[in-house]
Design a protein around this motif. Structure first.
Motif, PDB file in Angstrom:
ATOM      1  N   PHE A   1      39.087  37.100  53.877  1.00  0.00           N
ATOM      2  CA  PHE A   1      39.637  38.109  52.968  1.00  0.00           C
ATOM      3  C   PHE A   1      41.163  38.106  53.033  1.00  0.00           C
ATOM      4  CE2 PHE A   1      35.602  40.888  53.156  1.00  0.00           C
ATOM      5  CZ  PHE A   1      35.126  40.304  51.993  1.00  0.00           C
ATOM      6  N   THR A   2      41.689  37.994  54.240  1.00  0.00           N
ATOM      7  CA  THR A   2      43.141  38.016  54.420  1.00  0.00           C
ATOM      8  C   THR A   2      43.785  36.783  53.804  1.00  0.00           C
ATOM      9  OG1 THR A   2      42.871  39.290  56.458  1.00  0.00           O
ATOM     10  CG2 THR A   2      44.987  38.179  56.114  1.00  0.00           C
ATOM     11  N   LEU A   3      43.242  35.607  54.093  1.00  0.00           N
ATOM     12  CA  LEU A   3      43.838  34.369  53.587  1.00  0.00           C
ATOM     13  C   LEU A   3      43.778  34.301  52.065  1.00  0.00           C
ATOM     14  CD1 LEU A   3      42.464  31.792  56.195  1.00  0.00           C
ATOM     15  CD2 LEU A   3      44.766  32.744  56.057  1.00  0.00           C
ATOM     16  N   ALA A   4      42.593  34.553  51.505  1.00  0.00           N
ATOM     17  CA  ALA A   4      42.440  34.440  50.056  1.00  0.00           C
ATOM     18  C   ALA A   4      43.154  35.570  49.331  1.00  0.00           C
ATOM     19  CB  ALA A   4      40.952  34.438  49.692  1.00  0.00           C
ATOM     20  N   GLY A   5      42.956  36.809  49.794  1.00  0.00           N
ATOM     21  CA  GLY A   5      43.546  37.942  49.097  1.00  0.00           C
ATOM     22  C   GLY A   5      45.060  37.942  49.135  1.00  0.00           C
ATOM     23  N   VAL A   6      45.637  37.717  50.307  1.00  0.00           N
ATOM     24  CA  VAL A   6      47.093  37.747  50.415  1.00  0.00           C
ATOM     25  C   VAL A   6      47.719  36.581  49.654  1.00  0.00           C
ATOM     26  CG1 VAL A   6      49.030  37.649  52.030  1.00  0.00           C
ATOM     27  CG2 VAL A   6      47.006  39.004  52.589  1.00  0.00           C
ATOM     28  N   SER A   7      47.076  35.415  49.651  1.00  0.00           N
ATOM     29  CA  SER A   7      47.613  34.278  48.897  1.00  0.00           C
ATOM     30  C   SER A   7      47.683  34.599  47.408  1.00  0.00           C
ATOM     31  CB  SER A   7      46.746  33.035  49.128  1.00  0.00           C
ATOM     32  OG  SER A   7      46.752  32.659  50.494  1.00  0.00           O
ATOM     33  N   LEU A   8      46.608  35.159  46.863  1.00  0.00           N
ATOM     34  CA  LEU A   8      46.625  35.544  45.455  1.00  0.00           C
ATOM     35  C   LEU A   8      47.633  36.661  45.193  1.00  0.00           C
ATOM     36  CD1 LEU A   8      42.784  35.545  44.695  1.00  0.00           C
ATOM     37  CD2 LEU A   8      44.472  33.880  43.921  1.00  0.00           C
ATOM     38  N   GLU A   9      47.728  37.588  46.113  1.00  0.00           N
ATOM     39  CA  GLU A   9      48.670  38.697  45.931  1.00  0.00           C
ATOM     40  C   GLU A   9      50.113  38.214  45.938  1.00  0.00           C
ATOM     41  OE1 GLU A   9      47.668  41.386  49.030  1.00  0.00           O
ATOM     42  OE2 GLU A   9      45.589  41.562  48.348  1.00  0.00           O
TER      43      GLU A   9
ATOM     44  N   VAL B   1      37.571  40.367  46.994  1.00  0.00           N
ATOM     45  CA  VAL B   1      38.885  39.714  46.874  1.00  0.00           C
ATOM     46  C   VAL B   1      39.555  40.102  45.557  1.00  0.00           C
ATOM     47  CG1 VAL B   1      40.049  37.484  46.668  1.00  0.00           C
ATOM     48  CG2 VAL B   1      38.273  37.802  48.389  1.00  0.00           C
ATOM     49  N   VAL B   2      38.787  40.114  44.473  1.00  0.00           N
ATOM     50  CA  VAL B   2      39.357  40.480  43.174  1.00  0.00           C
ATOM     51  C   VAL B   2      39.853  41.923  43.193  1.00  0.00           C
ATOM     52  CG1 VAL B   2      38.794  40.874  40.742  1.00  0.00           C
ATOM     53  CG2 VAL B   2      38.004  38.795  41.878  1.00  0.00           C
TER      54      VAL B   2
END
Length: 299
Positions: free
Chosen positions: A85-93, A166-167
């Protein structure tokens, strides 16, 4: 006023804050660490035959249970979910936040309205955002109406539930990074960009060679805050998907279930202490290795 008198005055002014911090931060942390080495065991003691009740010191048994017992699989799944969650979410953010900052920084008619609309998701409480996205991702919700094919059961267990979290998290918190990056953009002198244009630098070349390096300190601090916040994620997956899901349970959800649902405060504290150590290591990496200037001490 003498130096000794100034020191006493400073200590007197700071002492109320220190007392409050000790009550609301230090005491809960110390209590959680202590509870991690205890376990509540009610019943008959097999050694003495007497009825026992209350907490008993078990040493590292709670941590051993996490990494080598019956709850190991669920804990490792929750730790993996927390990390992904951290890797994917923060990267998109980061990507969306920088784009938002660039849009908000440009001078155009109606910029104030655009800035306000972009920041609206950040103002929505996370629990409310989780319920909102639960309505969007329900079987007959907006998401399935927009997507072709058969309906997707977003709020059940599985990869689609992970994607839904994540979205929702990206929608909720990308404006936060955008706001901090915007603050960094506004302190860059216009003369630097004008000189780059005179030297023939294109928009992308100026962005990667001038804008991005100059906002890097601000961006690193924003990413650090978001990473630490996402590692402690609880309310969004809990309200959007619910507890007990292999694909979306986080370490904080496990700690909450152990403490509130089952009343096992020892294992719950062990989860919390382990997550605290994980977060501390990540913060150390950002501050020491990546150079995040949290205290603003660098010029």
């Amino acid at each position: 006023m003498t130096r000794r008198g100034s020191g006493r005055l400073a200590a007197g002014l700071v002492s109320p804050t220190l007392v409050v911090l000790a009550l609301v931060v230090a005491y809960p942390v110390i209590s959680a660490v202590r509870l991690a080495f205890y376990r509540r065991e009610d019943g008959i003691d097999p050694e003495t035959g007497l009825i026992r009740a209350g907490e008993r010191f078990v040493g590292l048994d709670n941590f051993a249970e996490m990494f080598g017992g019956d709850s190991t699989g669920r804990f490792l799944d929750a730790l993996a979910n927390t990390t992904t969650f951290t890797l994917a979410g923060v990267s998109l953010e980061v990507v969306l936040g920088v784009l938002m900052a660039l849009v908000m920084h440009r001078a155009f008619r109606g910029r104030a309205l655009v800035r306000a609309s972009i920041l609206v998701p950040w103002a929505v409480p996370t629990a409310i955002a989780g319920l909102l996205w639960r309505w969007v991702f329900q079987a007959d919700g907006v998401a399935n109406d927009l997507l072709p094919g058969p309906p997707v059961l977003w709020t059940t267990d599985g990869f689609q539930a992970w994607v839904a979290v994540v979205v929702a998290d990206t929608w909720k918190t990308a404006p936060f990074i955008g706001l901090l990056v915007l603050a960094g953009l506004q302190v860059i002198p216009n003369e630097i960009h004008e000189a780059a244009r005179l030297d023939g630098a294109t928009g992308w070349r100026a962005f990667f060679s001038i804008t991005l390096p100059l906002v890097k300190p601000t961006l690193l601090v924003a990413v650090l805050f978001r990473v630490l916040d996402t590692l402690r994620m609880f309310d969004l997956p809990y309200t959007l998907i619910g507890p007990g899901k292999e694909a979306t349970d986080t370490v904080t959800v496990l700690a909450f279930e152990e403490a509130v649902t089952f009343g096992r405060f020892g294992p719950a504290s062990a989860y919390a202490v382990t997550l605290f150590a994980y977060v501390a290591v990540v913060a150390f990496v950002f501050v020491r290795l990546l150079g995040a200037d949290v205290l603003g001490s660098r010029r």
